[in-house]
Design an enzyme around this catalytic site. Structure first.
Site, short mmCIF file in Angstrom:
data_model
loop_
_atom_site.label_atom_id
_atom_site.label_comp_id
_atom_site.label_asym_id
_atom_site.label_seq_id
_atom_site.Cartn_x
_atom_site.Cartn_y
_atom_site.Cartn_z
N TYR A 124 17.03 -4.61 44.32
CA TYR A 124 15.58 -4.77 44.46
C TYR A 124 15.01 -5.99 43.75
CZ TYR A 124 16.09 -0.27 46.59
OH TYR A 124 16.47 0.74 47.43
N PHE A 414 11.74 10.42 42.20
CA PHE A 414 11.06 10.49 43.49
C PHE A 414 11.80 9.66 44.51
CE2 PHE A 414 9.15 7.07 41.00
CZ PHE A 414 9.10 6.00 41.89
#
Length: 414
Positions: A124, A414
């Site tokens: 990322y 999450f």
């Protein structure tokens, strides 16, 4: 290869979920009840897939979230999850197409940052994300803590600890969490569905086993701390108990309450070990015990990653260690956060605006994400070559500005 990248329809969701399982090396096809449960908590308008010959070969989803920043303010975030590319379709730019579209839409929606928990480290940073918090795992050797478990007494602080069930937690947990999360930079919100899934009131697609919930109540009866844990029952060959407590979550509004909950867990009958995952790297846990050496740090890793989408709003939202002025030249390959900005910190708050003044520091979008919550320091980033001091003394000034008393921490996956 020309896979089509687009949002996923309801009829395609089972295939999308199958691709998620494949990406995470789970060959089992999703069961109908799992598909239904996951679909109930998914916004298909923000659920992307790459389709080749009608088959889903890459997945990506996002949803709205709130992130606490230094000073206690919350900013709107684009939470990214379920990112996979099927092995047969790697290297074709599918993730880039999905993430670029989503981040652009998030910026247009007014979301200030994007967040994710990275399964792999090296992905990322290419898209402007920076590692913004870390997580730690601890193991407590209970017999060595120095606690006399035979004479357990209520907390000295005047409160009390009691066990409640999932139904009670759904009533009292959300209000407590909303009070706690503004105290902790890096914390995120939990919606109603989160509380229902994590107390067994709503299907999540995976088997649910009721954990224990211990709450700390003030003398007035208000919840000031919460510990959720499970117990692994074990007995050794000599018929001696050797149970292990696994702490899923433990949060409190003060160190005194937090310490009381840890001592409670270490005083449970038959328990010889307490394990705790996803803790803050500067956790005070060892020092709540008479013998801090009983708590052993067994692992740390990067956790929350942040990508700034709106530089002005992001920098204005948080507070800073001292008053001061700094000119930041942000370089962003995607052009989302790019620009030269003057940041001014005062006792009354911060302001940030585009400027043509000469830069004090030059940094990339990923470095800005790492600085944002206070986990990384300008000096460390400069040593790593991802931040450059353009004006003598600017690095020391930035060090004082971005300093936070405690490191950021996100206890949720999450």
């Amino acid at each position: 290869m020309s896979a089509e990248v687009r949002t996923t329809t309801e009829t395609e969701f089972a295939d999308w979920l199958r691709a998620v399982n494949t990406g995470f090396l789970n060959s089992a096809p999703p069961k109908p009840e799992e598909v239904a449960a996951r679909l109930a908590g998914t916004d298909l308008r923000r659920t992307w897939g790459a389709f080749d010959g009608g088959r889903c070969v890459a997945t990506y989803r996002s949803f709205s979230q709130e992130l606490t920043v230094p000073g206690g303010a919350v900013v709107a975030a684009d939470a990214v999850s379920a990112v996979t590319v099927t092995p047969s379709h790697r290297g074709q730019g599918l993730l880039r197409r999905m993430i670029t579209t989503d981040l652009g839409e998030a910026r247009d929606r007014g979301e200030v940052v994007a967040n994710l928990v990275a399964a792999e480290y090296g992905i990322y940073g290419r898209f402007g994300f920076g590692r913004a918090s870390r997580t730690a795992r601890w193991t407590i050797d209970v017999p060595r803590t120095g606690l006399d478990r035979r004479r357990w007494t209520p907390p000295e602080e005047g409160g009390r600890i009691e066990l409640i069930d999932g139904a009670e937690l759904r009533k009292e947990g959300p209000e407590f969490h909303d009070r706690w999360r503004v105290l902790q930079p890096g914390a995120i919100d939990r919606d109603e569905r989160w509380w229902r899934v994590n107390t067994g009131a709503e299907e999540s697609g995976t088997p649910f086993t009721e954990p224990f919930h211990a709450v700390y109540r003030s003398p007035e009866g208000r919840v000031e701390g919460l510990a959720t844990y499970t117990v692994e029952g074990k007995w050794n060959d000599g018929k001696q108990p050797a149970n292990i407590v696994s702490v899923r979550r433990l949060t409190a509004t003060s160190p005194a309450v937090e310490g009381a909950l840890w001592r409670f867990l270490c005083s449970l009958d038959w328990v010889v070990e307490v394990t705790a995952g996803q803790r803050s790297p500067d956790d005070l846990l060892p020092y709540y015990l008479p013998d801090p050496r009983a708590a052993r740090l067994v692992g740390t890793a990067d956790y929350l990653w942040v990508r700034v989408l709106d530089t002005v709003r992001a920098l204005e939202a948080r507070t800073y260690g001292v008053p001061g002025t700094l000119v930041l030249d942000v370089r962003d390959d995607a052009g989302v956060a790019s620009g030269r900005y003057v940041l001014e910190s005062t006792p009354d708050g911060a302001s940030c605006a585009p400027t043509s003044r000469a830069a004090d520091l030059v940094l990339g979008a990923g470095a800005l994400g790492s600085l944002y919550l206070g986990d990384e320091t300008p000096t460390r980033l400069a040593a790593l070559g991802v931040l450059t001091e353009e004006r003598p003394g600017a690095l020391a000034r930035a060090e004082a500005l971005f300093h936070t008393p405690r490191r950021p921490w996100c206890p949720d996956m999450f």
